[in-house]
Design an enzyme around this catalytic site. Structure first.
Site, short mmCIF file in Angstrom:
data_model
loop_
_atom_site.label_atom_id
_atom_site.label_comp_id
_atom_site.label_asym_id
_atom_site.label_seq_id
_atom_site.Cartn_x
_atom_site.Cartn_y
_atom_site.Cartn_z
N LYS A 1 -9.69 26.34 49.75
CA LYS A 1 -9.65 27.81 49.71
C LYS A 1 -8.36 28.27 50.34
O LYS A 1 -7.80 27.59 51.22
CB LYS A 1 -10.84 28.38 50.49
CG LYS A 1 -11.19 29.79 50.08
CD LYS A 1 -11.99 29.81 48.80
CE LYS A 1 -12.38 31.21 48.40
NZ LYS A 1 -13.34 31.16 47.28
P1 NAD Z 1 -13.27 41.73 44.50
O1 NAD Z 1 -12.19 41.98 45.49
O2 NAD Z 1 -12.94 41.78 43.05
O3 NAD Z 1 -14.47 42.76 44.75
C1 NAD Z 1 -15.09 42.90 45.99
C2 NAD Z 1 -15.97 44.15 45.95
O4 NAD Z 1 -16.64 44.28 47.21
C3 NAD Z 1 -15.20 45.45 45.74
O5 NAD Z 1 -15.96 46.31 44.92
C4 NAD Z 1 -15.09 46.01 47.15
O6 NAD Z 1 -14.92 47.42 47.16
C5 NAD Z 1 -16.43 45.60 47.69
N1 NAD Z 1 -16.48 45.61 49.15
C6 NAD Z 1 -15.50 45.27 50.02
N2 NAD Z 1 -15.93 45.44 51.28
C7 NAD Z 1 -17.21 45.89 51.19
C8 NAD Z 1 -18.20 46.25 52.14
N3 NAD Z 1 -17.94 46.20 53.46
N4 NAD Z 1 -19.39 46.66 51.69
C9 NAD Z 1 -19.64 46.72 50.39
N5 NAD Z 1 -18.75 46.39 49.43
C10 NAD Z 1 -17.56 45.99 49.84
O7 NAD Z 1 -13.89 40.32 44.91
P2 NAD Z 1 -14.71 39.33 43.98
O8 NAD Z 1 -13.75 38.40 43.35
O9 NAD Z 1 -15.66 40.10 43.15
O10 NAD Z 1 -15.50 38.49 45.08
C11 NAD Z 1 -16.71 38.96 45.67
C12 NAD Z 1 -17.44 37.79 46.31
O11 NAD Z 1 -17.72 36.81 45.30
C13 NAD Z 1 -16.67 37.06 47.41
O12 NAD Z 1 -17.58 36.59 48.37
C14 NAD Z 1 -16.07 35.88 46.66
O13 NAD Z 1 -15.77 34.78 47.53
C15 NAD Z 1 -17.21 35.56 45.71
N6 NAD Z 1 -16.79 34.77 44.54
C16 NAD Z 1 -15.84 35.24 43.69
C17 NAD Z 1 -15.49 34.49 42.57
C18 NAD Z 1 -14.49 34.98 41.55
O14 NAD Z 1 -14.39 34.36 40.48
N7 NAD Z 1 -13.78 36.08 41.78
C19 NAD Z 1 -16.10 33.26 42.35
C20 NAD Z 1 -17.08 32.81 43.23
C21 NAD Z 1 -17.41 33.59 44.32
#
Ligand code: NAD
Length: 428
Positions: A118
């Site tokens: 990561k």
């Molecule tokens: P992103 O940045 O695209 O979206 C994150 C979202 O969470 C946004 O809508 C943001 O406004 C919101 N957010 C931020 N702080 C917040 C809070 N305090 N309360 C509520 N909402 C809040 O990120 P993402 O890529 O969608 O990732 C989200 C989660 O999924 C993370 O834990 C990431 O590790 C996990 N994840 C992502 C992927 C991927 O392919 N992008 C894959 C596996 C896991």
């Protein structure tokens, strides 16, 4: 007794729950369940390589800032390291290390020949313009040029990053190497070798796992009442695909709060609005709701898709969902996980539920290596097969061992890594 972690301690913020300690705690439980050798457990409790770099950047104002960037490579016994790159102000070395370890178990659980890694830079992306973000990303890539590569370590998008950042990484790496190296990242734009279906992949995986869990309980996605925290890459894709499958999305949120509609939100309209309005969310039928209220709404499925540590000992007794599907990594604390189990709430664990992204990253890598690119239907089909297979395997393991779905996912993932380490032997 497990050897103490070699990672440096970081000062905890008030009420901060260390994601690395929590992940190690699940690892120790799995090790006990598997009766793992203590030496193996000590190896698995520590990342193989930890790199921290300083990233100086000249802002358009002329000011020079220096940011901290990390890349943690946990275990590459199965193949090249693989893991997302996160841009968020709360990024710390221990958080990145926890996420790297989760990637190791996730890839092993899904049967993908990758190790876990990561990366992260502690920054608020909204505070920088596109040019500044590009300079930050390119400098971070240059600092790590010897540590990444298609056979070494392959970054992908995570919170705060997207296909755009992957294209900058691919270009910087390629310019340094002297020829185009598309395989250095996944989740890149289709124009430079990205896979069809990658953008929605993590959300699609979430939809598939939720669908399977409901089906096992004699229920269907049609009419299921779903609440989603986070409307970013993962949350918005899961919302759209669940909506298309007939579920009612009652509420979604961003960092600045959420919106709620008893009759269900118009998710396609909301997605269009969010794209046109810098990721803000609003639709006429909705009323505002706080993130705290959102988590405790009565619903069939609650999907935390934002940050770690969202369901804690403080709010766990108010959770009214029957199923919590961990789209985010580590959204439920260790304590809350036990409480949910006692409350009869099913937790679909992160290393299974959000694995759709890394599965399609793997499919992108396979397509790139073979120079044959598939249509979206084939990508989705291959991903679905791996996700459903893993889900059924986890359910079966949980029945055989009489453990939670999380512990079953861990014993499968950790067990495969332990076997591979044993077969390879300890060098030298
Ligand atoms: P992103 O940045 O695209 O979206 C994150 C979202 O969470 C946004 O809508 C943001 O406004 C919101 N957010 C931020 N702080 C917040 C809070 N305090 N309360 C509520 N909402 C809040 O990120 P993402 O890529 O969608 O990732 C989200 C989660 O999924 C993370 O834990 C990431 O590790 C996990 N994840 C992502 C992927 C991927 O392919 N992008 C894959 C596996 C896991």
């Amino acid at each position: 007794m497990v050897s103490p972690s070699l990672l440096p301690l970081e000062a905890p913020t008030p009420a901060h729950i260390c994601p690395f300690d929590q992940t190690c705690s699940y690892l120790e439980q799995a090790a006990r369940e598997l009766q793992l050798d203590q030496g193996l457990l000590a190896i698995l409790s520590n990342p193989r390589k930890v790199v921290t770099v300083s990233i100086p950047v000249k802002l358009d104002s002329g000011e020079v800032q220096v940011l901290a960037g990390h890349r943690v490579q946990h275990c590459d016994v199965l193949g090249p390291y693989k893991g997302g790159l996160r841009y968020h102000p709360a990024v710390t070395l221990r958080e990145v290390s926890a996420l790297a370890m989760l990637m190791t178990w996730k890839c092993a659980l899904l049967g993908i020949p990758y190790g876990g890694a990561k990366g992260g830079i502690a920054l608020e992306p909204a505070h920088y313009n596109i040019g500044e973000l590009e300079r930050i990303t390119r400098r971070y890539t240059s600092e790590l040029i010897k540590d990444i590569g298609p056979e070494v370590d392959i970054p992908a998008p995570d919170m705060g990053t997207s296909a755009r950042e992957m294209a900058w990484i691919m270009d910087t790496y390629s310019m340094n190497i002297g020829h185009a190296v598309p395989g250095v990242v996944t989740g890149k734009p289709i124009s430079i070798g990205g896979s069809r279906g990658r953008e929605l992949a993590t959300g699609r995986g979430v939809m598939i796992i939720v669908r399977e869990a409901l089906a096992e309980r004699g229920k269907s996605l049609v009419g299921a009442r779903v609440v989603i925290q986070g409307f970013g890459n993962v949350g918005s894709a899961a919302a759209l695909l669940l909506h298309q499958a007939g579920a009612k999305i009652l509420a979604v949120s961003t960092g600045s709060g959420g919106i709620f509609a008893e009759a269900g939100l118009d998710i396609p309209a909301l997605k269009v609005y969010a794209v046109a309005n810098s990721k803000r969310i609003a639709v006429p039928e909705a009323v505002p709701i706080t993130n705290a209220e959102l988590l405790t709404l009565p619903c069939d499925v609650l999907i935390p898709a934002a940050l770690e540590n969202q369901i804690t000992h403080e709010n766990v007794n108010q959770i009214q969902a029957s199923i919590v599907a961990e789209a985010a990594n580590g959204p439920v604390t260790l304590e809350a996980d036990q409480a949910l189990l006692a409350q009869g709430v099913t937790v679909l664990p992160d290393i299974l539920t959000n694995a759709g992204g890394v599965v399609v990253s793997y499919l992108e890598w396979v397509q790139g290596l073979s120079y044959v690119f598939w249509d979206e239907e084939r990508v989705n089909r291959e991903m679905e097969a791996l996700m459903v297979y893993a889900y059924r395997h986890v359910v079966q393991e949980s029945k055989v061992r009489q453990v939670s779905l999380r512990m079953a996912a861990y014993t499968l993932g950790v067990g495969r890594i332990a076997q591979a380490l044993t077969d390879r032997g300890l060098y030298p």
